[in-house]
Design a protein around this motif. Structure first.
Motif, PDB file in Angstrom:
ATOM      1  N   GLY B  76      -7.011  11.128  -5.510  1.00 29.98           N
ATOM      2  CA  GLY B  76      -8.464  10.997  -5.504  1.00 29.98           C
ATOM      3  C   GLY B  76      -9.196  10.544  -4.268  1.00 29.98           C
ATOM      4  N   GLN B  77      -8.617   9.691  -3.430  1.00 31.19           N
ATOM      5  CA  GLN B  77      -9.380   9.274  -2.266  1.00 31.19           C
ATOM      6  C   GLN B  77      -8.467   8.714  -1.178  1.00 31.19           C
ATOM      7  OE1 GLN B  77      -9.751   5.686  -1.885  1.00 31.19           O
ATOM      8  NE2 GLN B  77      -8.829   5.134  -3.810  1.00 31.19           N
ATOM      9  N   HIS B  78      -8.980   8.696   0.037  1.00 26.99           N
ATOM     10  CA  HIS B  78      -8.204   8.208   1.169  1.00 26.99           C
ATOM     11  C   HIS B  78      -8.605   6.799   1.601  1.00 26.99           C
ATOM     12  CE1 HIS B  78      -7.301  12.588   2.536  1.00 26.99           C
ATOM     13  NE2 HIS B  78      -6.425  12.155   1.684  1.00 26.99           N
ATOM     14  N   LYS B  79      -9.754   6.334   1.101  1.00 23.92           N
ATOM     15  CA  LYS B  79     -10.311   5.090   1.637  1.00 23.92           C
ATOM     16  C   LYS B  79      -9.447   3.882   1.297  1.00 23.92           C
ATOM     17  CE  LYS B  79     -14.581   5.777   0.617  1.00 23.92           C
ATOM     18  NZ  LYS B  79     -15.753   5.431  -0.159  1.00 23.92           N
ATOM     19  N   HIS B  80      -9.244   3.668  -0.002  1.00 23.65           N
ATOM     20  CA  HIS B  80      -8.373   2.571  -0.425  1.00 23.65           C
ATOM     21  C   HIS B  80      -7.234   3.243  -1.153  1.00 23.65           C
ATOM     22  CE1 HIS B  80     -11.847   0.133   0.477  1.00 23.65           C
ATOM     23  NE2 HIS B  80     -12.554   0.895  -0.327  1.00 23.65           N
ATOM     24  N   ARG B  81      -6.184   3.545  -0.411  1.00 25.27           N
ATOM     25  CA  ARG B  81      -5.156   4.401  -0.974  1.00 25.27           C
ATOM     26  C   ARG B  81      -4.490   3.750  -2.161  1.00 25.27           C
ATOM     27  NH1 ARG B  81      -1.961   6.122   4.218  1.00 25.27           N
ATOM     28  NH2 ARG B  81      -3.348   4.838   5.471  1.00 25.27           N
ATOM     29  N   SER B 151      14.060  -5.645   8.367  1.00 22.91           N
ATOM     30  CA  SER B 151      13.935  -5.744   6.916  1.00 22.91           C
ATOM     31  C   SER B 151      12.489  -5.444   6.507  1.00 22.91           C
ATOM     32  CB  SER B 151      14.416  -7.097   6.409  1.00 22.91           C
ATOM     33  OG  SER B 151      13.415  -8.072   6.559  1.00 22.91           O
ATOM     34  N   ASP B 152      11.534  -5.825   7.356  1.00 23.54           N
ATOM     35  CA  ASP B 152      10.132  -5.497   7.047  1.00 23.54           C
ATOM     36  C   ASP B 152       9.930  -3.987   7.014  1.00 23.54           C
ATOM     37  OD1 ASP B 152       9.480  -8.118   6.847  1.00 23.54           O
ATOM     38  OD2 ASP B 152       8.391  -8.247   8.765  1.00 23.54           O
ATOM     39  N   LEU B 153      10.459  -3.298   8.041  1.00 22.92           N
ATOM     40  CA  LEU B 153      10.297  -1.844   8.090  1.00 22.92           C
ATOM     41  C   LEU B 153      11.004  -1.178   6.913  1.00 22.92           C
ATOM     42  CD1 LEU B 153      10.740  -1.142  11.918  1.00 22.92           C
ATOM     43  CD2 LEU B 153       8.638  -0.927  10.571  1.00 22.92           C
ATOM     44  N   ALA B 154      12.187  -1.693   6.589  1.00 29.55           N
ATOM     45  CA  ALA B 154      12.929  -1.132   5.463  1.00 29.55           C
ATOM     46  C   ALA B 154      12.146  -1.322   4.164  1.00 29.55           C
ATOM     47  CB  ALA B 154      14.304  -1.789   5.355  1.00 29.55           C
ATOM     48  N   MET B 155      11.526  -2.505   4.019  1.00 29.20           N
ATOM     49  CA  MET B 155      10.737  -2.750   2.816  1.00 29.20           C
ATOM     50  C   MET B 155       9.517  -1.841   2.760  1.00 29.20           C
ATOM     51  SD  MET B 155      12.213  -4.770   0.834  1.00 29.20           S
ATOM     52  CE  MET B 155      10.982  -5.310  -0.341  1.00 29.20           C
ATOM     53  N   ASP B 156       8.899  -1.608   3.919  1.00 27.56           N
ATOM     54  CA  ASP B 156       7.754  -0.681   3.946  1.00 27.56           C
ATOM     55  C   ASP B 156       8.177   0.683   3.411  1.00 27.56           C
ATOM     56  OD1 ASP B 156       6.176  -2.597   5.020  1.00 27.56           O
ATOM     57  OD2 ASP B 156       6.119  -1.777   7.061  1.00 27.56           O
ATOM     58  N   ALA B 157       9.327   1.166   3.892  1.00 27.42           N
ATOM     59  CA  ALA B 157       9.796   2.486   3.458  1.00 27.42           C
ATOM     60  C   ALA B 157      10.185   2.451   1.988  1.00 27.42           C
ATOM     61  CB  ALA B 157      10.964   2.940   4.323  1.00 27.42           C
ATOM     62  N   GLY B 162       7.869   7.512  -5.204  1.00 22.55           N
ATOM     63  CA  GLY B 162       8.286   8.866  -5.574  1.00 22.55           C
ATOM     64  C   GLY B 162       7.277   9.613  -6.419  1.00 22.55           C
ATOM     65  N   CYS B 163       5.990   9.366  -6.202  1.00 22.81           N
ATOM     66  CA  CYS B 163       4.978  10.000  -7.051  1.00 22.81           C
ATOM     67  C   CYS B 163       4.788  11.471  -6.706  1.00 22.81           C
ATOM     68  CB  CYS B 163       3.645   9.260  -6.940  1.00 22.81           C
ATOM     69  SG  CYS B 163       2.878   9.333  -5.306  1.00 22.81           S
ATOM     70  N   GLY B 164       5.062  11.837  -5.440  1.00 26.81           N
ATOM     71  CA  GLY B 164       4.932  13.244  -5.046  1.00 26.81           C
ATOM     72  C   GLY B 164       3.612  13.587  -4.405  1.00 26.81           C
ATOM     73  N   ALA B 165       2.754  12.599  -4.169  1.00 27.33           N
ATOM     74  CA  ALA B 165       1.452  12.884  -3.556  1.00 27.33           C
ATOM     75  C   ALA B 165       1.618  13.499  -2.163  1.00 27.33           C
ATOM     76  CB  ALA B 165       0.615  11.611  -3.463  1.00 27.33           C
ATOM     77  N   CYS B 166       2.700  13.110  -1.472  1.00 28.12           N
ATOM     78  CA  CYS B 166       2.940  13.646  -0.123  1.00 28.12           C
ATOM     79  C   CYS B 166       3.132  15.151  -0.177  1.00 28.12           C
ATOM     80  CB  CYS B 166       4.160  12.962   0.503  1.00 28.12           C
ATOM     81  SG  CYS B 166       5.593  12.803  -0.590  1.00 28.12           S
ATOM     82  N   VAL B 167       3.900  15.607  -1.170  1.00 30.02           N
ATOM     83  CA  VAL B 167       4.137  17.051  -1.319  1.00 30.02           C
ATOM     84  C   VAL B 167       2.830  17.745  -1.687  1.00 30.02           C
ATOM     85  CG1 VAL B 167       5.334  18.793  -2.693  1.00 30.02           C
ATOM     86  CG2 VAL B 167       6.517  16.691  -2.030  1.00 30.02           C
ATOM     87  N   ALA B 168       2.096  17.110  -2.614  1.00 31.28           N
ATOM     88  CA  ALA B 168       0.837  17.700  -3.067  1.00 31.28           C
ATOM     89  C   ALA B 168      -0.155  17.829  -1.919  1.00 31.28           C
ATOM     90  CB  ALA B 168       0.240  16.853  -4.187  1.00 31.28           C
ATOM     91  N   ALA B 169      -0.137  16.853  -1.002  1.00 32.79           N
ATOM     92  CA  ALA B 169      -1.122  16.835   0.079  1.00 32.79           C
ATOM     93  C   ALA B 169      -0.732  17.753   1.230  1.00 32.79           C
ATOM     94  CB  ALA B 169      -1.279  15.411   0.607  1.00 32.79           C
ATOM     95  N   PRO B 226      -0.028   6.526  -1.665  1.00 28.84           N
ATOM     96  CA  PRO B 226      -0.574   5.269  -2.186  1.00 28.84           C
ATOM     97  C   PRO B 226       0.153   4.057  -1.601  1.00 28.84           C
ATOM     98  CG  PRO B 226       0.664   6.432  -3.897  1.00 28.84           C
ATOM     99  CD  PRO B 226       0.571   7.356  -2.726  1.00 28.84           C
ATOM    100  N   LYS B 227       1.347   4.252  -1.084  1.00 26.41           N
ATOM    101  CA  LYS B 227       2.098   3.138  -0.502  1.00 26.41           C
ATOM    102  C   LYS B 227       2.057   3.169   1.025  1.00 26.41           C
ATOM    103  CE  LYS B 227       2.796   1.792  -4.521  1.00 26.41           C
ATOM    104  NZ  LYS B 227       2.157   0.548  -5.013  1.00 26.41           N
ATOM    105  N   GLU B 228       1.238   4.057   1.573  1.00 23.69           N
ATOM    106  CA  GLU B 228       1.020   4.131   3.024  1.00 23.69           C
ATOM    107  C   GLU B 228       2.324   4.236   3.806  1.00 23.69           C
ATOM    108  OE1 GLU B 228      -1.852   1.269   4.327  1.00 23.69           O
ATOM    109  OE2 GLU B 228      -3.024   1.426   2.483  1.00 23.69           O
TER     110      GLU B 228
END
Ligand code: HEM
Ligand code: FES
Lengths: 226, 249
Positions: B76-81, B151-157, B162-169, B226-228
């Motif tokens: 739905g939106q990009h502002k507040h993912r 560990s921070d970078l790993a946690m970010d990833a 797995g919602c699939g929004a990346c594929v949809a977009a 949504p998880k940036e």
């Protein structure tokens, strides 16, 4: 060897091919631009430089014309691999979304993606035109073999030809702007720390190529070069 | 709020779908998008019509089940993912027409209405998205040291749900961001090293076989996530695969 083959078969491997060949092509276009600027040094210097490219490039290791032909073959293979991978990935992307969205959000990046592909095809046609115009002279009415300065100036004195070159350069600029940054991303050399740096590199390379090459048709049209 | 909804209706995987238009007269701006669809479904059920099928589970933005394309944007939106379940109706204007479509990708066939089959993601995970760890003992917590930045970078990833929004977009319907997130969250940690090569080779192969497109480094995926999840993950995956290509065996 099997590892490299399976790398090539993957979508990522095809992008790696595009990145490596894109690098070769961009490096060539950059050096070519610097060579082109010799036109501002006058007819004698430019013609002499062109003769050096044909006869003496690579001397004493290479004989006359060998350096020229090696360059041509490398470029041909690079363009071939680049375009084949582009078309394969394009087909996969189209197949990946058989049913499209009814409502599309206008997006800068989506247009950029289309520009890379359609612009790429435009560049391919331009390369063909450019070769027929200034290399073989087949479509240049005043072409004189070996008289590079005369060919360039009389070619660009035709406004239509100059405008065409300018348009092609702008298309190439867009392609290289995204392409150069994209290359680092594809090869895994990018992350949030380097991102701004690679984007700056891409911008500077693109600006150099555009300003350098555009200056020639502009100078001819303005009457500064004749 | 008064809304007009244009929703994709499709009876089953083989059926031809179409858009149906529904009117809602009393939507609260405090409703989540899924609650709004719940209210619509009550209306439909009362009128004796088939309710709109959509996926959801936690409704807290953590499970990754929900997700529809709203006015051309996944979630739905990009502002507040955020996820569709965490999107609130105050993001819309009264009187607006909202177009709601399922994720569109060959690898995500529509099952019904807005529900797509995302088992391609499961198959990608099954081909390397794990580590081998002995399951009978609990390891000593400080035996393997991990640097804070890693560990921070790993946690970010690892935040990928797995919602699939990346594929949809993605204009290429590419699953690179998802696959890369899974590969890097393990690849950045010492525990993920033994299978690092096998993991990237296996997961990318299954990703390609599933019919997703390739990446053109445009970044629409990350914008919709949504998880940036960052494009860095994709660069890391590319490098891992390139290195794997030059390894023996
Ligand atoms: C002088 C000619 C050209 C140069 C210097 C050039 C340069 C590049 C570079 C550096 C890249 C980045 C590779 C990567 O993503 O890692 C690229 C990508 C690409 N090129 Fe070219 N290219 C040229 C000609 C062409 C032609 C003739 C086509 C024909 C279709 C083409 C199509 C593409 C496409 C589709 C991409 C991928 C775009 C993306 O990643 O978003 N290019 N090019
Ligand atoms: S329902 Fe769990 S993330 Fe939306």
């Amino acid at each position: 060897m099997t590892g490299i083959l399976s790398l090539y078969r993957s979508t990522i491997g095809k992008k790696v091919v595009m990145a490596l060949t894109g690098f070769i092509l961009t490096a060539y276009v950059f050096v070519h631009m610097i060579g082109n600027l010799k036109v501002f040094a006058g007819a004698e210097k430019l013609n002499h430089y062109a003769e050096w490219l044909r006869l003496d490039m690579g001397y004493p290791i290479l004989a006359s014309f060998q350096g020229l032909w090696i360059t041509r073959i490398v470029l041909l293979v690079a363009v071939g691999l680049h375009v084949i991978s582009a078309l394969q990935l394009w087909a996969m992307a189209n197949a990946g979304r058989a049913v499209g969205y009814a409502q599309k959000k206008p997006s800068y990046t989506v247009y950029l993606g289309q520009m890379m592909r359609l612009g790429g095809i435009a560049i391919a046609f331009f390369i063909g035109y450019h070769l027929l115009h200034l290399t073989t002279g087949s479509i240049h009415p005043e072409f004189v073999h070996g008289e590079v300065y005369h060919n360039v100036i009389s070619g660009f004195q035709n406004t239509l030809v100059s405008v065409f070159y300018i348009a092609a350069l702008v298309a190439l600029g867009v392609h290289i702007l995204h392409g150069t940054w994209s290359m680092f991303q594809t090869l895994g050399l990018n992350n949030r720390r380097y991102d701004a740096m690679w984007r700056t590199v891409a911008l500077l390379v693109t600006l150099a190529i555009l300003v350098g090459d555009l200056s020639i048709p502009v100078a001819v049209l303005a009457g500064w070069l004749y | 709020m008064r809304l007009t909804l244009r929703i994709w209706r499709q009876k089953h995987a083989q059926a031809r779908g179409h858009f149906a238009t529904y009117r809602m007269d009393d939507v609260s701006p405090d409703m989540s998008f899924l609650e709004m669809l719940d209210v619509l479904n009550e209306q439909l059920t009362e009128a004796g019509e088939e309710p709109v099928a959509f996926d959801h589970d936690c409704r807290e933005g953590i499970c990754g089940m929900c997700g529809v394309v709203i006015n051309g944007i996944p979630h739905g939106q990009h502002k507040h993912r955020t996820t569709t379940c965490q999107l609130h109706m105050r993001n819309f204007r009264s009187g607006e027409t909202i177009t709601i479509e399922p994720w569109r990708a060959k690898a995500f066939p529509v099952i019904k209405d807005l529900i797509v089959d995302r088992s391609a993601f499961d198959r990608v995970i099954q081909n390397g998205g794990f580590i081998t760890a002995p399951t009978n003992t609990i390891p000593e917590a400080n035996a393997v040291l991990v640097a804070k930045d890693r560990s921070d970078l790993a946690m970010d990833a690892a935040a990928c749900i797995g919602c699939g929004a990346c594929v949809a977009a993605c204009p290429n319907a590419s699953a690179m961001l998802f696959t890369a997130a899974k590969i890097t969250h393990l690849g950045l940690l010492p525990q993920g090293q033994p299978e690092r090569t096998m993991r990237v080779v296996g997961m990318v192969r299954v990703m390609d076989q599933s019919g997703f497109g390739g990446c053109t480094n445009l970044g629409e995926c990350s914008l919709a996530c949504p998880k940036e999840i960052h494009l860095d993950s994709i660069a890391q995956m590319n490098l891992d695969l390139i290195k794997a290509g030059f390894r023996r065996g």
